[in-house]
Motif scaffolding. Sequence first.
Motif, PDB file in Angstrom:
ATOM      1  N   PRO A   4      -2.777  -1.963  10.869  1.00 31.81           N
ATOM      2  CA  PRO A   4      -2.892  -1.508  12.088  1.00 31.81           C
ATOM      3  C   PRO A   4      -2.595  -0.073  12.379  1.00 31.81           C
ATOM      4  N   ASP A   5      -1.946   0.485  11.374  1.00 31.46           N
ATOM      5  CA  ASP A   5      -1.357   1.965  11.577  1.00 31.46           C
ATOM      6  C   ASP A   5      -1.024   2.459  10.222  1.00 31.46           C
ATOM      7  N   PHE A   6      -1.156   3.588  10.038  1.00 32.48           N
ATOM      8  CA  PHE A   6      -0.607   4.423   8.610  1.00 32.48           C
ATOM      9  C   PHE A   6       0.713   5.257   8.912  1.00 32.48           C
ATOM     10  N   PRO A  29      -6.403   4.372  14.020  1.00 37.42           N
ATOM     11  CA  PRO A  29      -4.904   4.242  13.516  1.00 37.42           C
ATOM     12  C   PRO A  29      -4.091   5.374  13.522  1.00 37.42           C
ATOM     13  N   GLU A  30      -2.717   5.296  13.773  1.00 39.85           N
ATOM     14  CA  GLU A  30      -1.682   6.502  13.973  1.00 39.85           C
ATOM     15  C   GLU A  30      -1.444   6.765  12.491  1.00 39.85           C
ATOM     16  N   LEU A  65       0.677  -1.206   0.246  1.00 33.81           N
ATOM     17  CA  LEU A  65       0.082   0.135  -0.062  1.00 33.81           C
ATOM     18  C   LEU A  65       0.952   1.361  -0.032  1.00 33.81           C
ATOM     19  N   VAL A  66       2.046   1.179   0.641  1.00 30.17           N
ATOM     20  CA  VAL A  66       2.736   2.424   0.998  1.00 30.17           C
ATOM     21  C   VAL A  66       3.409   2.521  -0.485  1.00 30.17           C
ATOM     22  N   ARG A  67       4.055   1.320  -0.962  1.00 25.62           N
ATOM     23  CA  ARG A  67       4.708   1.801  -2.390  1.00 25.62           C
ATOM     24  C   ARG A  67       3.630   2.065  -3.524  1.00 25.62           C
ATOM     25  N   ILE A 123       3.791  11.362   6.343  1.00 29.03           N
ATOM     26  CA  ILE A 123       4.270  12.673   5.678  1.00 29.03           C
ATOM     27  C   ILE A 123       3.169  13.162   4.752  1.00 29.03           C
ATOM     28  N   TYR A 124       2.476  12.439   4.373  1.00 33.35           N
ATOM     29  CA  TYR A 124       1.382  12.875   3.294  1.00 33.35           C
ATOM     30  C   TYR A 124       0.092  13.709   3.992  1.00 33.35           C
ATOM     31  N   GLN A 125       0.200  13.655   5.214  1.00 28.45           N
ATOM     32  CA  GLN A 125      -0.810  14.233   6.248  1.00 28.45           C
ATOM     33  C   GLN A 125      -2.182  13.941   5.532  1.00 28.45           C
TER      34      GLN A 125
END
Length: 176
Positions: A109-111, A132-133, A22-24, A116-118
């Motif tokens: 569980p968290d983001f 989630p954080e 997901l991050v990639r 950094i993308y707010q």
Amino acid sequence: QPLLLKSIKDLHLQPAQTMGELVRLFRYRQEKNEEQGLEKSESLHLDVTERPIQRALEYLKQEEDYSGKKKGHYAKKSVINDEHQYVYFAGKTFAGSTHDKTMAAEEIPDFTPMEIYQLWLSKDKAYQGYQPEGVNLLELFRAARNRPLTDFQKSFNKWVSSIRIVSEHAISGIKR
């Protein structure tokens, strides 16, 4: 079919199934949008899609697949999309009796890697308590017994629902 699957993967059109993917995928899409002069994604929308399945023969499996909410046997999958209806995440398949919040807490569980993308994360009432954080949360107010919603809370819920409808449209597009 193998050529089609390879093309989908090469064009980064296949949704992620893990947090790392997901991050990639999100980073790739953000960079691609910047290069093309398109708007970057500012929000993600979390929801669940359910599809009916055939009733199992074994009693224990029947109990597991039975969704009391829908009164039938279902398989469920978490979906995360952005405001442009691009589906970033399609989680693993869960039994119909599994609660939506449990699915989200296990899969995402968290983001924090995407902090950094707010981003803003919208979710529906099924995810009450899932916080989630790494994202700003956009969630609906809920009325309690003997405590109805105020006019402001009702108008806020209407505004959030007008934003969240994108998620429902993305899911219906997948099903179509």
